[in-house]
Enzyme design. Structure first.
Site, short mmCIF file in Angstrom:
data_model
loop_
_atom_site.label_atom_id
_atom_site.label_comp_id
_atom_site.label_asym_id
_atom_site.label_seq_id
_atom_site.Cartn_x
_atom_site.Cartn_y
_atom_site.Cartn_z
N ALA A 66 0.87 -1.17 0.00
CA ALA A 66 0.00 0.00 0.00
C ALA A 66 0.91 1.22 0.00
CB ALA A 66 -0.89 -0.03 1.23
N GLY A 109 0.62 -4.87 0.90
CA GLY A 109 -0.56 -4.88 0.02
C GLY A 109 -0.28 -5.52 -1.32
N GLU A 112 -0.64 -9.10 -0.71
CA GLU A 112 -2.07 -9.32 -0.43
C GLU A 112 -2.90 -9.26 -1.71
OE1 GLU A 112 -1.73 -6.23 2.59
OE2 GLU A 112 -2.61 -7.61 4.04
N GLU A 132 4.52 -5.05 7.16
CA GLU A 132 3.78 -3.97 7.83
C GLU A 132 4.24 -3.73 9.25
OE1 GLU A 132 2.46 -6.34 5.92
OE2 GLU A 132 0.82 -5.53 4.71
N1 CAA Z 1 4.65 3.25 -0.64
C1 CAA Z 1 5.06 4.42 -1.16
N2 CAA Z 1 6.18 4.54 -1.87
C2 CAA Z 1 6.96 3.46 -2.02
C3 CAA Z 1 6.61 2.22 -1.48
C4 CAA Z 1 5.38 2.14 -0.77
N3 CAA Z 1 4.93 0.98 -0.24
N4 CAA Z 1 7.57 1.32 -1.79
C5 CAA Z 1 8.49 1.98 -2.50
N5 CAA Z 1 8.14 3.27 -2.65
C6 CAA Z 1 8.86 4.34 -3.35
C7 CAA Z 1 10.06 4.78 -2.55
O1 CAA Z 1 9.67 5.71 -1.56
C8 CAA Z 1 10.92 5.39 -3.62
O2 CAA Z 1 10.42 6.68 -3.92
P1 CAA Z 1 11.44 7.93 -4.04
O3 CAA Z 1 12.31 7.57 -5.24
O4 CAA Z 1 10.52 9.08 -4.29
O5 CAA Z 1 12.20 7.95 -2.77
C9 CAA Z 1 10.64 4.49 -4.84
O6 CAA Z 1 9.40 3.84 -4.55
C10 CAA Z 1 11.70 3.44 -5.04
O7 CAA Z 1 11.85 2.70 -3.83
P2 CAA Z 1 13.26 2.47 -3.09
O8 CAA Z 1 14.18 3.58 -3.42
O9 CAA Z 1 12.97 2.21 -1.66
O10 CAA Z 1 13.73 1.14 -3.84
P3 CAA Z 1 14.75 0.04 -3.27
O11 CAA Z 1 15.04 -0.85 -4.43
O12 CAA Z 1 15.86 0.67 -2.53
O13 CAA Z 1 13.88 -0.78 -2.17
C11 CAA Z 1 11.93 -1.93 -1.33
C12 CAA Z 1 12.79 -1.55 -2.57
C13 CAA Z 1 12.71 -2.87 -0.42
C14 CAA Z 1 10.69 -2.64 -1.86
C15 CAA Z 1 11.56 -0.67 -0.56
O14 CAA Z 1 11.02 0.28 -1.46
C16 CAA Z 1 10.54 -0.87 0.53
O15 CAA Z 1 10.85 -1.39 1.60
N6 CAA Z 1 9.26 -0.46 0.29
C17 CAA Z 1 8.21 -0.52 1.26
C18 CAA Z 1 7.71 -1.96 1.47
C19 CAA Z 1 6.62 -1.98 2.53
O16 CAA Z 1 6.82 -1.70 3.68
N7 CAA Z 1 5.38 -2.36 2.11
C20 CAA Z 1 4.24 -2.48 3.00
C21 CAA Z 1 3.42 -1.22 2.90
S1 CAA Z 1 2.14 -1.15 4.12
C22 CAA Z 1 0.85 -2.08 3.52
O17 CAA Z 1 0.94 -2.62 2.45
C23 CAA Z 1 -0.40 -2.15 4.40
C24 CAA Z 1 -1.35 -3.26 4.03
O18 CAA Z 1 -1.41 -4.32 4.62
C25 CAA Z 1 -2.29 -3.10 2.95
#
Ligand code: CAA
Length: 258
Positions: A66, A109, A112, A132
């Site tokens: 998400a 998400g 999911e 999460e």
């Molecule tokens: N939401 C918003 N933006 C996101 C995102 C997310 N879930 N995942 C990645 N992005 C964005 C980053 O912020 C980044 O944007 P900027 O260039 O503007 O900084 C861009 O996408 C590229 O990401 P990274 O630079 O972080 O890429 P990476 O290759 O270094 O890392 C990754 C990849 C490990 C997937 C890392 O992006 C990450 O950990 N993302 C978040 C994963 C996460 O926590 N997901 C769960 C979300 S909560 C949820 O989903 C609730 C639910 O149950 C429904």
């Protein structure tokens, strides 16, 4: 076909293909992408010329969760009143089969969403996880529920409590994914698989999907009874006559979806 802001939609024969397209955010699932995907799925589900769907992302990410930046400022009342992920439920009411073709990250998400589909085909690059907890929240689109059904309690607990990722090989061993495919063949394989499904009798494919989903929600004796009733009902179809006649004639069945 309509055009959308955050997804690409194509028709490949009898297959409806939906590609998540927010590369700048690794396909993070914001409100727009949710509205786009759920609309496209409903349109394909209602279209008689479509027999199955594929949802995919990019080589780097199916979806990285998400959209954290969209959720970050929200309080309890905002997220409760907006029923934040409620519209995704339409995927679980879809009657035609949906395949998730997952390469790269399928986190939170994203994992999911993949699990809301009927099955997952994973590229060898796929990585699954429910991180999460690292953000100070629980999963909210089925992570604690569908993940547990898919991989069992031990792995679901470990994954959701530590937030670690599992690779494609582990996901296949655990039963989360149906098959692993080489990354550069993923989309072709997913489309061909969907095309195979779409060549079957559509009502029968819908019944199979309904029966298997019933297995997730019903006690075994009720599920078996339900399956038997559905099986009996297939004998009212012209497609049952055609399928069995084609076997006897040693030819390929030509289903008319009636
Ligand atoms: N939401 C918003 N933006 C996101 C995102 C997310 N879930 N995942 C990645 N992005 C964005 C980053 O912020 C980044 O944007 P900027 O260039 O503007 O900084 C861009 O996408 C590229 O990401 P990274 O630079 O972080 O890429 P990476 O290759 O270094 O890392 C990754 C990849 C490990 C997937 C890392 O992006 C990450 O950990 N993302 C978040 C994963 C996460 O926590 N997901 C769960 C979300 S909560 C949820 O989903 C609730 C639910 O149950 C429904």
């Amino acid at each position: 076909l309509k055009t959308y802001e955050s997804i690409l939609v194509e028709r490949r024969g009898r297959v409806g293909l939906i590609t998540l397209n927010r590369p700048q955010a690794l396909n993070a699932l914001n409100r727009q992408i949710m509205l786009d995907v759920t609309d496209a799925v409903a349109v394909f589900d209602a279209d008689d010329s479509i027999g199955a769907m594929v949802i995919t992302g990019s080589a780097k990410a199916f979806a990285a969760g998400a959209d954290i930046k969209e959720m970050q400022p929200l309080g309890y009342v905002d997220i409760f009143k907006s029923d934040k992920f409620g519209p995704w439920d339409i995927l679980t009411r879809t009657r035609k089969p949906i395949i998730a073709a997952v390469a790269g990250f399928a986190l939170g998400g994203g994992c999911e969403l993949a699990m809301m589909c009927d099955f997952i085909l994973a590229a060898d690059t796929a990585k699954f996880g429910q991180p999460e907890i690292k953000l100070g929240v629980t999963p909210g689109m089925g992570g604690t529920q569908r993940f547990t059904h898919a991989v069992g309690k031990a792995k679901a607990m470990e994954m959701c409590l530590t937030g670690r990722m599992m690779d494609a090989a582990e996901a296949e061993r655990a039963g989360l994914v149906a098959r692993i495919v080489e990354a550069d063949k993923l989309l072709d394989d997913a489309i061909a698989t969907a095309q195979t499904i779409a060549s079957m009798s559509m009502p029968v494919a819908m019944m199979v999907k309904e029966c298997i989903n019933a297995a997730m929600n019903m006690p075994l004796n009720e599920g078996l009874r339900f399956e038997k009733r559905v099986f009996h009902s297939t004998f009212a179809l012209a497609d049952q006559k055609e399928g069995m006649q084609a076997f006897v004639d040693k030819r390929k069945a030509d289903f008319k979806n009636i």
